[in-house]
Write an enzyme that holds these catalytic residues in place. Structure first.
Site, PDB file in Angstrom:
ATOM      1  N   GLY A 199       0.707  -1.245  -0.064  1.00 37.52           N
ATOM      2  CA  GLY A 199      -0.302   0.275   0.169  1.00 37.52           C
ATOM      3  C   GLY A 199       0.960   1.223   0.043  1.00 37.52           C
ATOM      4  O   GLY A 199       2.368   1.378  -0.729  1.00 37.52           O
ATOM      5  N   SER A 200       0.131   2.706   0.372  1.00 39.28           N
ATOM      6  CA  SER A 200       0.776   3.358   0.307  1.00 39.28           C
ATOM      7  C   SER A 200       2.070   3.761   2.051  1.00 39.28           C
ATOM      8  O   SER A 200       2.250   2.786   2.489  1.00 39.28           O
ATOM      9  CB  SER A 200       0.265   4.693   0.632  1.00 39.28           C
ATOM     10  OG  SER A 200      -1.023   4.746   1.971  1.00 39.28           O
ATOM     11  N   SER A 201       2.842   4.754   1.276  1.00 42.90           N
ATOM     12  CA  SER A 201       4.237   4.895   2.055  1.00 42.90           C
ATOM     13  C   SER A 201       3.268   5.672   3.797  1.00 42.90           C
ATOM     14  O   SER A 201       4.186   5.180   4.961  1.00 42.90           O
ATOM     15  CB  SER A 201       5.001   5.628   1.801  1.00 42.90           C
ATOM     16  OG  SER A 201       5.699   4.969   0.563  1.00 42.90           O
ATOM     17  N   GLU A 221       6.100  -3.252   0.952  1.00 41.18           N
ATOM     18  CA  GLU A 221       5.086  -2.705  -0.372  1.00 41.18           C
ATOM     19  C   GLU A 221       4.990  -2.081  -0.488  1.00 41.18           C
ATOM     20  O   GLU A 221       3.458  -1.748  -0.566  1.00 41.18           O
ATOM     21  CB  GLU A 221       5.041  -4.146  -1.356  1.00 41.18           C
ATOM     22  CG  GLU A 221       5.304  -5.587  -1.140  1.00 41.18           C
ATOM     23  CD  GLU A 221       7.130  -5.993  -1.726  1.00 41.18           C
ATOM     24  OE1 GLU A 221       7.094  -4.749  -2.879  1.00 41.18           O
ATOM     25  OE2 GLU A 221       7.451  -6.652  -1.821  1.00 41.18           O
ATOM     26  N   CYS A 256       2.105   0.467  -8.947  1.00 38.59           N
ATOM     27  CA  CYS A 256       2.647   0.651  -8.117  1.00 38.59           C
ATOM     28  C   CYS A 256       4.565   0.806  -8.816  1.00 38.59           C
ATOM     29  O   CYS A 256       5.117   2.088  -8.564  1.00 38.59           O
ATOM     30  CB  CYS A 256       3.099   0.202  -7.246  1.00 38.59           C
ATOM     31  SG  CYS A 256       3.294  -1.718  -7.626  1.00 38.59           S
TER      32      CYS A 256
END
Ligand code: NAD
Length: 504
Positions: A199-201, A221, A256
């Site tokens: 997912g997102s940072s 990831e 991504c």
């Protein structure tokens, strides 16, 4: 999973129950057996074959994906991943002997992959099947019990997984928990033995903080901005086709590994724009809105976010293609920008949609320098025939992967580890790396009771100390023999240092 209506507290209780049920199963040892692992992988493969139509339908509802795109980018990949794991799991799980130094004689040493235990997989909405089930394939092959939490944004796929997984897989060890932030938060409060998050940072940081409380190892990831560098040696026709396919045909920019922006040498930037326009027309016709060959923006929130990127003053004047938005169909046209401000949000935030900024640079070296000053991306793409540029990219840019003259193919190759570095995450998976991501390499050392040499035990005389140190320092056979009491050749012992110097 069906939630009771009693609200948060009951849901917390349900989640706790799931975690403890799975722990009981793991402790029973059933998930460790190769038969169980293979049976689950076979069952998952059956699910992916028998339920192909339902899976494609769910992906169409969530993202407007065509059956063709769903098959090539999610379902077929997963089937191959299951087949590979089923074929190789025995080899991967086998104990491997490790060479031992002569001083450790007579011992044997080996490494055996050990399942972590009960693991949690949290996934995003953009490739909601492959990014949920591929880590699960790794978790099962390594012998873990697993809870998977698909994204609430791709709710049809999430619901379908919650329905199908219990029909095919062992529910005492593999469970789906549906929900959004509230459920994720409750899940993250439990103790897991490994968390695999995609997912997102921003949320990656939340996951890592929660994991720290239980000292749980994590694989993250994450996303970021994947640059594409194009120089004057590149075949621009092929580059434009591959770039367009990677951007607009692979999740419509919502991947991504999608190209986020292009840095093109000034001498070819305008030609590249012209060729991209042509390719877009060839792919999707004069108005891409009516094409069934690309998916749509996932929801209104993301459409608004993308629209606001285009509305920024320093950006709206740079649109050279597309830009149209239709809220009723969640459509944004494939959009190309030429030279937007480097300070604009579109050049700073992850775009995750069908907008492609192209920025002119004076040389590939300055493009590489630009990328090096930004957060480490998941992938750097470069289109070039120049070996020096390729070497420069590999040798100096920190990135999860570097890909030359291709786009997104690296994800499909099971022999390549897939993962980020720095801001784009850490840990990797795919193929054997997925198995390793969910295994602890347990070291085993075995020795018999013979040759229990007195040299290693106190009292330590000067002679003993000298011999032991020399043996350990130089791994020397003469000293070893002395240590074993098979030689008292002082001369050979005092010559160790000279020998070692000679060897160096
Ligand atoms: P996201 O981080 O918003 O959500 C991912 C998952 O986390 C979802 O299941 C969601 O329910 C859960 N979640 C959201 N907020 C949470 C919170 N506060 N606490 C706990 N859990 C929470 O990401 P997304 O919007 O679903 O996906 C897009 C992002 O994922 C992009 O940044 C993209 O680059 C990245 N991504 C990375 C990869 C990769 O392999 N590296 C693949 C796909 C997507």
């Amino acid at each position: 999973m069906e939630w009771c209506a009693a609200g948060e507290e009951a849901r917390g209780g349900d989640i706790q129950n799931v975690a403890s049920e799975l722990r009981r199963t793991f402790i029973s040892g059933i998930t460790r057996s190769l038969e169980w692992r293979k049976a689950q992988l076979k069952a998952l493969l059956c699910l992916l074959c028998e339920r192909e139509a339902e899976l494609c339908h769910a992906l169409a509802l969530d993202l407007g994906k065509s059956a063709h795109e769903s098959m090539i980018s999610e379902i077929v990949y997963l089937r191959n991943s299951c087949k590979l794991a089923k074929k190789k799991v025995k080899k991967w799980a086998t104990l491997k002997k490790v060479p031992i130094p002569i001083v450790a004689f007579p011992t044997s040493a080996a490494v055996v992959p050990e399942p972590f235990g009960v693991v949690l997989v949290i996934s995003p909405w953009n490739f909601p099947l492959v990014l949920t089930l591929d880590p699960v394939i790794g978790a099962i092959s390594a012998g873990n019990a697993v809870v998977l939490k698909p994204s609430e944004v791709s709710q049809s796929t999430s619901k379908l997984l919650a329905k199908l997984i219990p029909m095919y897989l062992d529910t005492t060890a593999i469970r789906v928990v549906e929900g959004g932030i509230a459920e994720s938060t409750l899940l993250l409060e439990q103790k897991w033995d490994k968390i695999f998050f995609t997912g997102s940072s921003r949320v990656g940081r939340v996951v890592m903080s929660a994991a720290a409380k239980h000292l749980t190892p994590v694989v993250l990831e994450l996303g970021g901005k994947c640059p594409v560098l194009v120089d004057a040696t590149a075949d621009l026709d092929v580059t434009a086709r591959r770039l367009a396919f990677g951007k607009w045909n692979t999740g419509y920019g919502q991947a991504c590994i999608a190209p986020d922006y292009v840095l093109a040498e000034a001498s070819v930037a305008a030609q590249l724009v012209a060729k991209l326009k042509k390719v877009l027309e060839n792919f999707y016709g004069k108005d891409a809105r009516s094409s069934k060959d690309h998916c749509r923006v996932v929801n209104r929130r993301h459409l608004e976010r993308l629209r606001s990127l285009l509305e920024e003053e320093s950006v709206c004047t740079t649109v050279v293609h597309g830009g149209e938005v239709d809220e009723s169909t969640l459509y944004m046209a494939p959009t190309i920008l030429l030279n937007p401000s480097l300070d604009s949000a579109v050049m700073k935030e992850e775009i995750f949609g069908p907008i492609l900024p192209i920025v002119e640079v004076d040389s590939m070296d300055s493009a590489v320098e630009f990328v090096k000053t930004r957060p480490s991306p998941l992938v750097v793409y470069m289109f070039t025939k120049c070996k020096r540029h390729q070497q420069n990219a590999v040798g100096t840019i920190q990135a999860g992967s570097v890909v030359f003259n291709e786009l997104a193919l690296q994800f499909m190759l099971e022999g390549l580890p897939f993962g980020g570095v720095g801001e784009s995450g850490f840990g990797c998976y795919h193929g054997k790396d997925s198995f390793d991501a969910f295994s602890h390499p347990k070291a085993i050392l075995t020795r018999g009771f013979l040759l229990d040499v007195p040299f290693r035990y106190p009292p330590f005389t000067e002679y003993k100390k000298k011999v032991v140190r020399k043996v350990l320092d130089y791994n020397n056979i003469g000293a070893l023999l002395a240590l074993l009491g098979l030689s008292r050749d002082h001369k050979s012992i005092s010559n160790f240092e000279a020998d070692a110097r000679k060897k160096k």
